[in-house]
Design an enzyme around this catalytic site. Structure first.
Site, PDB file in Angstrom:
ATOM      1  N   LEU A 138       0.853  -1.174   0.000  1.00 39.47           N
ATOM      2  CA  LEU A 138       0.000   0.000   0.000  1.00 39.47           C
ATOM      3  C   LEU A 138       0.895   1.232   0.000  1.00 39.47           C
ATOM      4  O   LEU A 138       1.982   1.213   0.589  1.00 39.47           O
ATOM      5  CB  LEU A 138      -0.902   0.016   1.246  1.00 39.47           C
ATOM      6  CG  LEU A 138      -1.870  -1.154   1.422  1.00 39.47           C
ATOM      7  CD1 LEU A 138      -2.618  -1.020   2.746  1.00 39.47           C
ATOM      8  CD2 LEU A 138      -2.854  -1.236   0.267  1.00 39.47           C
ATOM      9  N   ASP A 139       0.446   2.302  -0.641  1.00 35.05           N
ATOM     10  CA  ASP A 139       1.205   3.548  -0.610  1.00 35.05           C
ATOM     11  C   ASP A 139       1.406   3.995   0.835  1.00 35.05           C
ATOM     12  O   ASP A 139       0.615   3.671   1.722  1.00 35.05           O
ATOM     13  CB  ASP A 139       0.464   4.654  -1.363  1.00 35.05           C
ATOM     14  CG  ASP A 139       0.372   4.396  -2.856  1.00 35.05           C
ATOM     15  OD1 ASP A 139       1.164   3.584  -3.360  1.00 35.05           O
ATOM     16  OD2 ASP A 139      -0.487   5.005  -3.508  1.00 35.05           O
ATOM     17  N   LYS A 140       2.429   4.754   1.050  1.00 33.08           N
ATOM     18  CA  LYS A 140       2.752   5.254   2.390  1.00 33.08           C
ATOM     19  C   LYS A 140       1.528   5.860   3.075  1.00 33.08           C
ATOM     20  O   LYS A 140       1.260   5.581   4.248  1.00 33.08           O
ATOM     21  CB  LYS A 140       3.871   6.299   2.292  1.00 33.08           C
ATOM     22  CG  LYS A 140       4.148   7.086   3.568  1.00 33.08           C
ATOM     23  CD  LYS A 140       5.301   8.061   3.344  1.00 33.08           C
ATOM     24  CE  LYS A 140       5.494   8.991   4.537  1.00 33.08           C
ATOM     25  NZ  LYS A 140       4.440  10.030   4.604  1.00 33.08           N
TER      26      LYS A 140
END
Length: 338
Positions: A138-140
Site C-alpha cells: 500500500l502507498d505510504k
C-alpha cells in the site's frame, strides 16, 4: 556527500547521465538516473527533472549521493496491528504514514523493519532482500489491510494469486475512497494502461496506444455528500481492484475527473474545492493530511490448505472524522480525533 563537476568542452551536448557517468565512473547510469529521480542531481543549482537533458560546456552539475546503507534492513520495534497470524502468513492493518519497504529516503522505520523484528528468521526472503515477505503493498499514505508471507512457499502461492488478479480464485481487494464531485455513471469499470509519467517520474499516468501496464478498476458510488451550499460536492466510492498497479486507484479516479480528497499528486487542481466544504469538514480534511483512501477488504485463499480467508478493516479515525463532518456540512464546531 555533494560532489560538483564543471562540464568540459568535450562533454558539451552530452546527456546528463552520460556526462556524469564519464565524470564519475564509480556510478552507473542507472544509479545516476535513480539519484536524479530522488532530486539529488542539479544543474547550475536547479534540480534536474530528467537525465535526458543536454548539457553545455561550463554547466555546473552537482550530485548529492547519500551514504551507503546496510545491505539488509534491520528489525525495529514498531507496533503492528495484527488481524491474523499463523505459520505461513501475517495479516496487518497498516496505518497511514507507514512506508512498506525500505527505499531511498526511507531506509528505516518501515513495515519491513517492524516485520523483521516481529517474525525473526522465519520471514521470507524470496521477495528480495529489501522487501522480504512482501506480496503486495500500500502507498505510504494509504491505510488498511494487507498480507505478508512468512516463508517461501506462502510467498509463491500468494504472489501467484495476486498475479492472477482473482480471475480464477477468491482474491478480493476493496478500497474506500472519498473523491471530489459525483461520477456521471454511479458504477462502472476504468480500463486503461498506466506507466510512469513523462512529466514527473515520481508519478504514474494513464497512457495511450497500450504503453505501460494494463490496469482495471471497478467502482461504485456508495454515497454523495453536499457542500456548505447544499450542492453535491464529494462522493464515497468503493473501488475493487482487478489489477494492482502503482497508484492505480489514485490515477484512475483522477483520470475519471474525480481525484481523491487530500491527494497532492493527482488532485492538486481541486484544492480550491475545499473552500466549498463546511467549516468542520475543512478542518477534518486538513487533519487528514493525506489521500482519502483505505484498503477496507482483503480476501484470498490460504497458501497451505486453500481455505478462503477474508479480512475487513474499519475506517481509521481520520477518515471517519472526515465522513462525519461531510454528513453534517453546516456544523460549526470542531471535531477531535480523540
Amino acid at each position: 556527500m555533494i560532489v560538483s563537476h564543471t562540464i568540459p568542452p568535450e562533454l558539451a551536448s552530452a546527456r546528463l547521465d552520460k556526462a556524469l557517468a564519464a565524470l564519475m565512473p564509480e556510478l552507473s547510469r542507472t544509479r545516476i538516473q535513480a539519484l536524479a529521480a530522488d532530486g539529488r542531481v542539479s544543474v547550475n543549482g536547479a534540480a534536474a527533472a530528467t537525465c535526458s537533458r543536454k548539457l553545455l560546456a561550463g554547466d555546473v552539475v552537482a550530485v548529492d549521493e547519500p551514504p551507503p546503507v546496510a545491505p539488509e534492513p534491520l528489525g525495529e520495534a514498531i507496533p503492528l496491528v495484527i488481524l491474523h497470524e499463523d505459520d505461513d502468513l501475517i495479516v496487518l492493518d497498516k496505518p497511514a504514514g507507514l512506508v512498506v519497504h525500505p527505499s531511498g529516503g526511507h531506509e528505516t522505520g518501515t513495515l519491513v523493519n517492524a516485520l523483521i523484528a516481529h517474525c525473526g528468521a522465519s520471514l521470507s526472503g524470496i521477495g528480495g532482500v529489501m522487501r522480504p515477505g512482501i506480496v503486495h503493498r500500500l502507498d505510504k499514505d494509504t491505510s488498511g489491510v494487507m498480507v505478508v508471507a512468512k516463508n517461501d512457499r506462502a510467498h509463491k502461492a500468494l504472489s501467484e494469486q495476486f498475479a492472477d488478479h482473482g480471475r480464477t480464485g477468491p482474491l478480493e481487494r476493496a478500497y474506500v475512497a472519498l473523491v471530489w464531485g459525483v461520477p456521471v455513471r454511479r458504477h462502472g469499470t476504468i480500463h486503461t494502461f498506466i506507466d510512469r509519467s513523462t512529466a514527473n517520474r515520481e508519478r504514474m499516468a494513464v497512457t495511450k496506444d497500450g504503453v505501460g501496464r494494463e490496469a482495471i478498476t471497478h467502482y461504485e458510488v456508495q454515497e454523495v455528500y453536499n457542500g456548505a451550499d447544499g450542492t453535491p460536492l464529494v462522493s464515497k466510492v468503493i473501488c475493487m481492484l482487478e489489477t494492482g498497479r502503482t497508484h492505480q486507484i489514485r490515477v484512475h479516479l483522477a483520470h475519471l475527473g474525480h481525484p481523491l480528497l487530500g491527494d497532492p499528486a493527482y488532485g492538486g487542481g481541486f484544492r480550491t474545492k475545499a473552500g466549498k466544504l463546511g467549516p468542520v469538514a475543512q478542518e477534518a480534511l486538513g487533519t487528514l493530511g493525506r489521500q482519502a483512501l483505505h484498503a477496507a477488504v482483503l480476501g484470498f485463499a490460504h497458501p497451505a490448505d486453500q481455505g478462503e480467508l477474508r479480512f475487513e478493516s474499519d475506517l481509521p479515525a481520520d477518515m471517519q472524522m472526515l465522513l462525519d463532518a461531510l454528513d453534517n456540512p453546516s456544523a460549526g464546531r470542531g471535531l477531535s480525533l480523540a
